[in-house]
Design a protein around this motif. Structure first.
Motif: not given
Length: 331
Positions: A95-97, A268-271, A308-315
């Protein structure tokens, strides 16, 4: 970033154990085991094994900001500790953050002070770092620690039954520095000669560089008893520092332990859908409970990230596990 003609490879060595009474790690800490330290603005549950479904243990945390990027950046590797799973790619997750520089200060100014780390025990895996936290004495001390410790022993579980591995700092040295002293070269020569006698293969000497003295890559033309020239090259490359637990070279070439197959090609990157590039790999000296030859990690070339303004998940990034063709040679 090092140019393709002169790739800079960094080698990670297991350093002192992280004492929870004296040290508190943060997302800037390079470490083995323990619980993951997520940067501000990132919320992530423990991933689960793709084979058996159990929570994965946190294996390695690397702080790796990119040159000219406004982001702090981390990679976290997780693995299933079950014997039937640790050698399979679907039983690992990477996971990348990321978080913007200044976000840490903004958030901590309204809360408790940031965690304290032991000085010089963790290094930045980035192109502009001037001090890798590793002097000649430090190299030898870290090597001694890694050779006598069983790094990946389970020590505890959290309330969600996530396995927790013993935590150790990772120290860093440039691979090119490993051959700077004559005693290191002599040690490498002895290791190579022992390997040649045992395997019946001539792989050349470290003093000759990649081609063992200007006669072409002779080790590519010979066959060890196990019939794997790729493995022979792998053994030669790590002979200067068999205790290395991690190799970092973003945009470089991985060091394969066996001939790669189709499942080693990074999708490829899933994001963002962009291409991925090789960034790091875990080495067999790391495993005391996990069994693998090497774990190859590929990440988004553009290191895409949505703030984003709130917590987000790692990639989630891509990792490929190659089993060790001759596990007993690393014991």
């Amino acid at each position: 970033m090092a140019s393709p003609a002169h790739e800079l490879t960094l080698v990670g060595l297991c350093d002192a154990e992280i004492d929870s009474q004296r040290h508190r790690s943060s997302f800037r800490t390079n470490k083995v085991g323990g619980l993951p330290d997520w940067p501000p603005g990132v919320f992530q549950k423990s991933p689960r094994c793709g084979r058996c479904g159990v929570p994965l243990a946190h294996v390695v945390q690397v702080y790796c900001p990119l040159e000219a990027s406004p982001y702090h950046r981390n990679l976290h590797l997780f693995a299933c500790t079950r014997a039937a799973c640790s050698g399979r790619s679907d039983c690992w997750k990477v996971l990348r953050s990321q978080c913007l520089e200044g976000e840490e200060e903004r958030r901590t100014s309204c809360g408790p002070p940031p965690a304290q780390e032991a000085p010089r025990s963790a290094s930045e895996w980035c192109d502009t770092a001037d001090d890798w936290g590793m002097e000649e004495k430090g190299v030898k001390e870290a090597t001694d620690v890694s050779s006598r410790l069983q790094v990946l022993r389970l020590v505890d579980s959290d309330p969600q039954d996530v396995p927790v591995l013993r935590a150790f700092f990772i120290n860093v040295v440039e691979e090119a520095d490993l051959c700077g002293e004559e005693d290191e070269l002599q040690h490498a020569r002895r290791l190579l000669r022992e390997y040649e006698r045992r395997e019946g293969v001539a792989v050349g000497g470290p003093e000759g560089g990649e081609d063992g003295g200007g006669g072409g890559e002779k080790y590519e033309k010979t066959r060890a008893r196990h019939g794997d020239a790729v493995f022979s090259r792998f053994m030669k490359k790590i002979s200067l520092c068999p205790q290395q637990i991690l190799r970092y070279c973003r945009g470089g070439k991985p060091l394969f332990v066996s001939e790669p197959h189709g499942d080693a090609v990074a999708p490829p990157c899933g994001s963002c859908g962009g291409a991925r590039t090789f960034e790091l790999q875990l080495m067999p000296a790391l495993e005391a409970q996990l069994e693998f030859g090497t774990v190859l990690v590929y990440t988004c070339r553009s290191s895409c990230w949505k703030s984003g303004p709130g917590p987000g998940p790692a990639v989630e990034e891509f990792c490929s596990v190659q089993p060790d063709p001759d596990q007993h040679l690393f014991k």
